[in-house]
Design a protein around this motif. Sequence first.
Motif, PDB file in Angstrom:
ATOM      1  N   LEU A 395      37.610  31.913   1.057  1.00 48.08           N
ATOM      2  CA  LEU A 395      37.540  32.776   0.301  1.00 48.08           C
ATOM      3  C   LEU A 395      39.183  33.404  -0.660  1.00 48.08           C
ATOM      4  CD1 LEU A 395      36.070  35.148   3.394  1.00 48.08           C
ATOM      5  CD2 LEU A 395      35.028  34.679   1.399  1.00 48.08           C
ATOM      6  N   VAL A 396      40.063  33.237  -0.475  1.00 43.21           N
ATOM      7  CA  VAL A 396      41.121  32.954  -0.582  1.00 43.21           C
ATOM      8  C   VAL A 396      40.991  32.265  -2.190  1.00 43.21           C
ATOM      9  CG1 VAL A 396      43.801  32.819  -0.976  1.00 43.21           C
ATOM     10  CG2 VAL A 396      42.933  33.878   0.681  1.00 43.21           C
ATOM     11  N   ALA A 397      40.759  31.465  -2.302  1.00 44.76           N
ATOM     12  CA  ALA A 397      40.641  30.409  -3.255  1.00 44.76           C
ATOM     13  C   ALA A 397      39.075  30.707  -4.031  1.00 44.76           C
ATOM     14  CB  ALA A 397      40.852  28.709  -2.295  1.00 44.76           C
ATOM     15  N   ASN A 398      38.100  30.918  -3.533  1.00 44.44           N
ATOM     16  CA  ASN A 398      36.890  31.624  -4.330  1.00 44.44           C
ATOM     17  C   ASN A 398      38.073  33.190  -4.596  1.00 44.44           C
ATOM     18  OD1 ASN A 398      34.604  34.501  -4.456  1.00 44.44           O
ATOM     19  ND2 ASN A 398      34.404  32.288  -4.898  1.00 44.44           N
ATOM     20  N   ALA A 399      38.544  33.850  -4.439  1.00 43.88           N
ATOM     21  CA  ALA A 399      39.173  35.128  -5.547  1.00 43.88           C
ATOM     22  C   ALA A 399      39.734  34.721  -6.738  1.00 43.88           C
ATOM     23  CB  ALA A 399      40.051  35.892  -4.855  1.00 43.88           C
ATOM     24  N   LEU A 400      41.071  34.136  -5.835  1.00 42.06           N
ATOM     25  CA  LEU A 400      41.659  33.175  -7.383  1.00 42.06           C
ATOM     26  C   LEU A 400      40.905  32.191  -8.140  1.00 42.06           C
ATOM     27  CD1 LEU A 400      44.856  31.423  -5.504  1.00 42.06           C
ATOM     28  CD2 LEU A 400      44.477  33.784  -6.223  1.00 42.06           C
ATOM     29  N   PHE A 401      40.200  32.049  -7.920  1.00 41.58           N
ATOM     30  CA  PHE A 401      39.167  30.899  -8.800  1.00 41.58           C
ATOM     31  C   PHE A 401      38.307  31.397 -10.087  1.00 41.58           C
ATOM     32  CE2 PHE A 401      34.235  29.879  -9.449  1.00 41.58           C
ATOM     33  CZ  PHE A 401      34.076  29.125 -10.006  1.00 41.58           C
ATOM     34  N   TRP A 402      37.717  32.605  -9.439  1.00 39.38           N
ATOM     35  CA  TRP A 402      37.288  33.445 -10.815  1.00 39.38           C
ATOM     36  C   TRP A 402      38.244  34.090 -12.014  1.00 39.38           C
ATOM     37  CZ3 TRP A 402      31.953  34.462 -11.335  1.00 39.38           C
ATOM     38  CH2 TRP A 402      31.592  33.613 -10.559  1.00 39.38           C
ATOM     39  N   PHE A 403      39.434  33.973 -11.224  1.00 41.64           N
ATOM     40  CA  PHE A 403      40.429  34.615 -11.545  1.00 41.64           C
ATOM     41  C   PHE A 403      41.168  33.309 -12.920  1.00 41.64           C
ATOM     42  CE2 PHE A 403      41.817  37.971  -9.229  1.00 41.64           C
ATOM     43  CZ  PHE A 403      42.168  38.524  -9.229  1.00 41.64           C
ATOM     44  N   ASP A 404      41.208  32.180 -12.354  1.00 41.65           N
ATOM     45  CA  ASP A 404      40.874  30.927 -12.666  1.00 41.65           C
ATOM     46  C   ASP A 404      39.936  30.221 -14.140  1.00 41.65           C
ATOM     47  OD1 ASP A 404      42.163  28.299 -13.150  1.00 41.65           O
ATOM     48  OD2 ASP A 404      42.140  27.816 -11.682  1.00 41.65           O
ATOM     49  N   LYS A 405      39.313  30.052 -13.258  1.00 42.74           N
ATOM     50  CA  LYS A 405      38.175  29.418 -14.096  1.00 42.74           C
ATOM     51  C   LYS A 405      37.532  30.474 -15.577  1.00 42.74           C
ATOM     52  CE  LYS A 405      39.122  25.108 -12.808  1.00 42.74           C
ATOM     53  NZ  LYS A 405      39.603  24.323 -13.320  1.00 42.74           N
ATOM     54  N   TYR A 406      37.030  31.847 -14.960  1.00 43.97           N
ATOM     55  CA  TYR A 406      36.833  32.769 -15.259  1.00 43.97           C
ATOM     56  C   TYR A 406      37.694  33.757 -16.422  1.00 43.97           C
ATOM     57  CZ  TYR A 406      32.719  30.662 -14.256  1.00 43.97           C
ATOM     58  OH  TYR A 406      30.769  29.490 -13.769  1.00 43.97           O
ATOM     59  N   HIS A 407      39.172  33.219 -16.217  1.00 44.06           N
ATOM     60  CA  HIS A 407      39.246  34.262 -16.755  1.00 44.06           C
ATOM     61  C   HIS A 407      39.063  36.119 -16.578  1.00 44.06           C
ATOM     62  CE1 HIS A 407      40.958  31.409 -20.589  1.00 44.06           C
ATOM     63  NE2 HIS A 407      40.942  31.171 -19.268  1.00 44.06           N
ATOM     64  N   ILE A 408      39.383  36.099 -15.390  1.00 45.28           N
ATOM     65  CA  ILE A 408      38.327  37.973 -15.103  1.00 45.28           C
ATOM     66  C   ILE A 408      39.454  38.863 -15.351  1.00 45.28           C
ATOM     67  CG2 ILE A 408      36.470  37.118 -14.388  1.00 45.28           C
ATOM     68  CD1 ILE A 408      37.320  37.888 -11.132  1.00 45.28           C
ATOM     69  N   MET A 451      45.268  37.340   0.220  1.00 45.74           N
ATOM     70  CA  MET A 451      44.462  36.875  -0.982  1.00 45.74           C
ATOM     71  C   MET A 451      45.111  38.049  -1.809  1.00 45.74           C
ATOM     72  SD  MET A 451      43.131  39.651  -2.884  1.00 45.74           S
ATOM     73  CE  MET A 451      41.793  40.371  -2.058  1.00 45.74           C
ATOM     74  N   ASN A 452      45.428  38.694  -1.831  1.00 46.79           N
ATOM     75  CA  ASN A 452      46.093  39.678  -2.740  1.00 46.79           C
ATOM     76  C   ASN A 452      48.007  39.465  -2.914  1.00 46.79           C
ATOM     77  OD1 ASN A 452      44.498  42.461  -3.424  1.00 46.79           O
ATOM     78  ND2 ASN A 452      45.333  42.992  -1.050  1.00 46.79           N
ATOM     79  N   ALA A 453      48.656  38.673  -2.214  1.00 46.74           N
ATOM     80  CA  ALA A 453      50.051  38.396  -2.751  1.00 46.74           C
ATOM     81  C   ALA A 453      49.138  36.902  -3.441  1.00 46.74           C
ATOM     82  CB  ALA A 453      50.258  37.832  -1.173  1.00 46.74           C
ATOM     83  N   LYS A 454      48.242  36.416  -3.256  1.00 47.06           N
ATOM     84  CA  LYS A 454      48.220  35.084  -3.960  1.00 47.06           C
ATOM     85  C   LYS A 454      47.772  34.939  -5.119  1.00 47.06           C
ATOM     86  CE  LYS A 454      50.380  32.741  -0.918  1.00 47.06           C
ATOM     87  NZ  LYS A 454      51.651  31.548  -1.576  1.00 47.06           N
ATOM     88  N   ALA A 455      46.827  36.362  -5.417  1.00 48.56           N
ATOM     89  CA  ALA A 455      46.198  36.588  -6.944  1.00 48.56           C
ATOM     90  C   ALA A 455      47.738  37.084  -7.852  1.00 48.56           C
ATOM     91  CB  ALA A 455      45.407  37.999  -6.477  1.00 48.56           C
ATOM     92  N   TYR A 456      48.540  38.286  -7.705  1.00 52.68           N
ATOM     93  CA  TYR A 456      49.712  38.404  -7.841  1.00 52.68           C
ATOM     94  C   TYR A 456      50.639  37.354  -8.298  1.00 52.68           C
ATOM     95  CZ  TYR A 456      47.679  42.394  -7.311  1.00 52.68           C
ATOM     96  OH  TYR A 456      46.107  44.092  -7.711  1.00 52.68           O
ATOM     97  N   GLU A 457      50.834  36.233  -7.112  1.00 54.83           N
ATOM     98  CA  GLU A 457      51.644  35.522  -7.463  1.00 54.83           C
ATOM     99  C   GLU A 457      51.319  34.591  -9.004  1.00 54.83           C
ATOM    100  OE1 GLU A 457      52.849  31.327  -5.145  1.00 54.83           O
ATOM    101  OE2 GLU A 457      52.127  33.022  -3.910  1.00 54.83           O
ATOM    102  N   TYR A 458      49.849  34.043  -8.985  1.00 54.97           N
ATOM    103  CA  TYR A 458      49.489  32.873  -9.652  1.00 54.97           C
ATOM    104  C   TYR A 458      49.098  33.742 -10.653  1.00 54.97           C
ATOM    105  CZ  TYR A 458      49.637  29.712  -5.905  1.00 54.97           C
ATOM    106  OH  TYR A 458      50.052  28.497  -4.530  1.00 54.97           O
ATOM    107  N   PHE A 459      49.004  35.304 -10.973  1.00 55.71           N
ATOM    108  CA  PHE A 459      47.649  35.573 -11.647  1.00 55.71           C
ATOM    109  C   PHE A 459      48.844  36.873 -12.569  1.00 55.71           C
ATOM    110  CE2 PHE A 459      44.690  32.944 -10.310  1.00 55.71           C
ATOM    111  CZ  PHE A 459      44.315  31.814 -11.836  1.00 55.71           C
ATOM    112  N   PRO A 460      49.873  37.047 -12.212  1.00 49.24           N
ATOM    113  CA  PRO A 460      49.957  38.303 -12.557  1.00 49.24           C
ATOM    114  C   PRO A 460      49.822  39.644 -14.335  1.00 49.24           C
ATOM    115  CG  PRO A 460      51.936  36.421 -13.102  1.00 49.24           C
ATOM    116  CD  PRO A 460      50.758  36.104 -12.926  1.00 49.24           C
TER     117      PRO A 460
END
Length: 735
Positions: A395-408, A451-460
């Motif tokens: 699940l955590v990787a899934n949230a990051l996936f949409w930021f990473d691969k789809y630039h949301i 999930m939130n911590a990693k989202a902001y760490e990898y995608f400010p």
Amino acid sequence: MKPTVKPQDISAIGNSEHRDPFDVLGMHPVKVKNKKAIAVRAYFYDVKESYVYVPEEDTLYPMEQTPGTGFFEAIFPERQEPFRYQLETLDDNGQRTRFHDVYSFWPILTEDDLYLFGEGRHYKIYEKLGCHLMNHQGVDGALFAVWAPSAKRVSVVGDFNHWDGRRHPMRMRGASGVWELFIPDLKEGDLYKFEIKTQLGHLYLKTDPYAFYCQRRPETSSIIANINKFQWEDQEWLIKREHENPLNRPVSIYEVHLGSWKRVTEENNRFLTYRELADQLIPYVKEMGYTHIELLPVAEHPFDESWGYQVTGYYAPTSRFGQPEDLMYLINASHNAGIGVIVDWVPAHFPRDSFGLPYFDGTFLYEHADPRRGEHKDWGTLIFNYGRNEVRNFLVANALFWFDKYHIDGIRVDAVASMLYLDYSKKEGEWIPNRFGGRENLEAIDFIKEMNAKAYEYFPGVMTIAEESTAWPGVSHPVHLGGLGFMFKWNMGWMNDMLTYMSKDPLYRRYHHGMITFALLYAFHENFVLVLSHDEVVHGKRSLLDKMPGDMWQKFANLRAFYGFMMGHPGKKLLFMGSEFGQWIEWDSNKGLDWNLLDYEPHQKLQRYVRDLNHVYKTEPALYRHDSKYQSFEWIDFYDSDNSVISFMRKSLERDQDTLVFVCNFTPVPRHNYRIGAPLPGFYKEIINSDWHIYGGSGIDNGGGCTADSLPWQGQPYSLDISLPPLGTVILKIS
């Protein structure tokens, strides 16, 4: 010649029950008559003869078949080192086929991959599990990997092997629970699934949990896809986003269900494609002044009427509207138009469809075994086991996936309250307390924070938004300060109060005045988004316009006054599609919006009003710059319940001249010579009046504005003598 493997191994391979077929099949060093040699082994179910082809010699070597089995073996007594080879078969129809041996390829996943996944910390696990086209050992093909720790056997099946699970059994990678196989010569567009044999001997056909693309319902196969070939052109947007803080930026969201924004009625009411939406939706959103679109879930789902909230393909955008690169095209076009994209994300539960995650390997893998922990009875769905490392990683990787691969640019997390509380929508005896005896879901809380911590760490610069309807403290506070870590929280309380208030006859609103003002008691406890979402215009709740009391003119006037108040109230903004032009009927996900209403003047004028409000919002720093600080808001007067009038100021905190004054009259009675306090001397320009003729109003206004009198009033050093339109909101700015 006697086979060099044990009969039980041959039997296990033949029955497709060997946990590591690489131990038996492929190339192996052996001893023949106490001398080192090389053996090549294969197992076939429908061939007459089999050969080993050695390219460097351009020679075929016959393989010997063990009687009564499909086991073939060739011994190379003169060779002691591995060599390149292929297999060639002759079937009963005389058809010869030459191919690379699946069991000649080394494993690809590293020990680090498996270790981090087992720890729940492989945040790019989507680049390892699932299906990935690659060149391995000089051969093009596809890597397949899936987590199924309790399975007796896992195979890759598809058109390429006639959906026969005996042909491509996978290898188990140690104690990781991960099965892996590289299959050569597969290509993009090939269909596949995992066939799982359970410990009880049952066979399941499962869609790949990490599939990047899936068939359109009702079909359920995964599709091999390369999602790295799209040429993005939004680098400038991403760089800018990284250096901006959405808390201090205007955020006005247009919530959209892609399947029903518009339909092509002349073509059997079909959906618009992602690319057609890019050409039509994005220009419309830009013209209307919105800063973001929010898409109801775009991950693959089997049931249209779930609106995407019952997901079976967490890593696959729905094929209803096109291929993965088509969704990328839509997001890329949005960014190039200056519009951010937020996607609804559903980690709270998943459906019971047998081809999906439930009982994945014959055990309760992604879900809890105990229904008191694992079921949402209201929704008929299953709850993720957040305490299991691999599930949390999924699940955590899934949230990051949409930021990473789809630039949301953001995710809106659905049903957060249901994740936080073990007793959510459950009766006594239907839930189990946590280890401390409480009702909080401790594992889900840890997952949300991670999930939130990693989202902001990898995608400010991105946003995570909670749909959370309880009084849970610190939803939008940082994790390191004890919060859940979301950037924003939906303000469900404001929405409920205001819709209740606005639906009342204006004659009785004086008795419910506190519903307008109550949200200001907690408005700065969280970073809020004010929402008028899809949930408020379905299931008998009526459309926003139809909720308004009175005759047709009053309904439109009420709605304009409401929207004006919403724009002035602290918090970012969200409005569901159709509400901007006054959809009369409830939202129906099976058809497009009633765009024909724009043939009629009241709807045209309401749409223009919403557009102008959005443009005012984006250009006035007082409305967004310090949205989450209490100093940005000040009441002028909230006591006038008899007249159902409120007045307040919005401030930028940087320039007094940016201050805006809002006055709302929630009765159909015009009020002339109505005096309110004013903070500064000078001329106050009327920048928006919901009663202007251009918006469908009666035309009562203030002649462009008014000058402050040196008469202290309502705690302010100056005052304004203004005319209040019926059922109207007026916005004034010091010029």
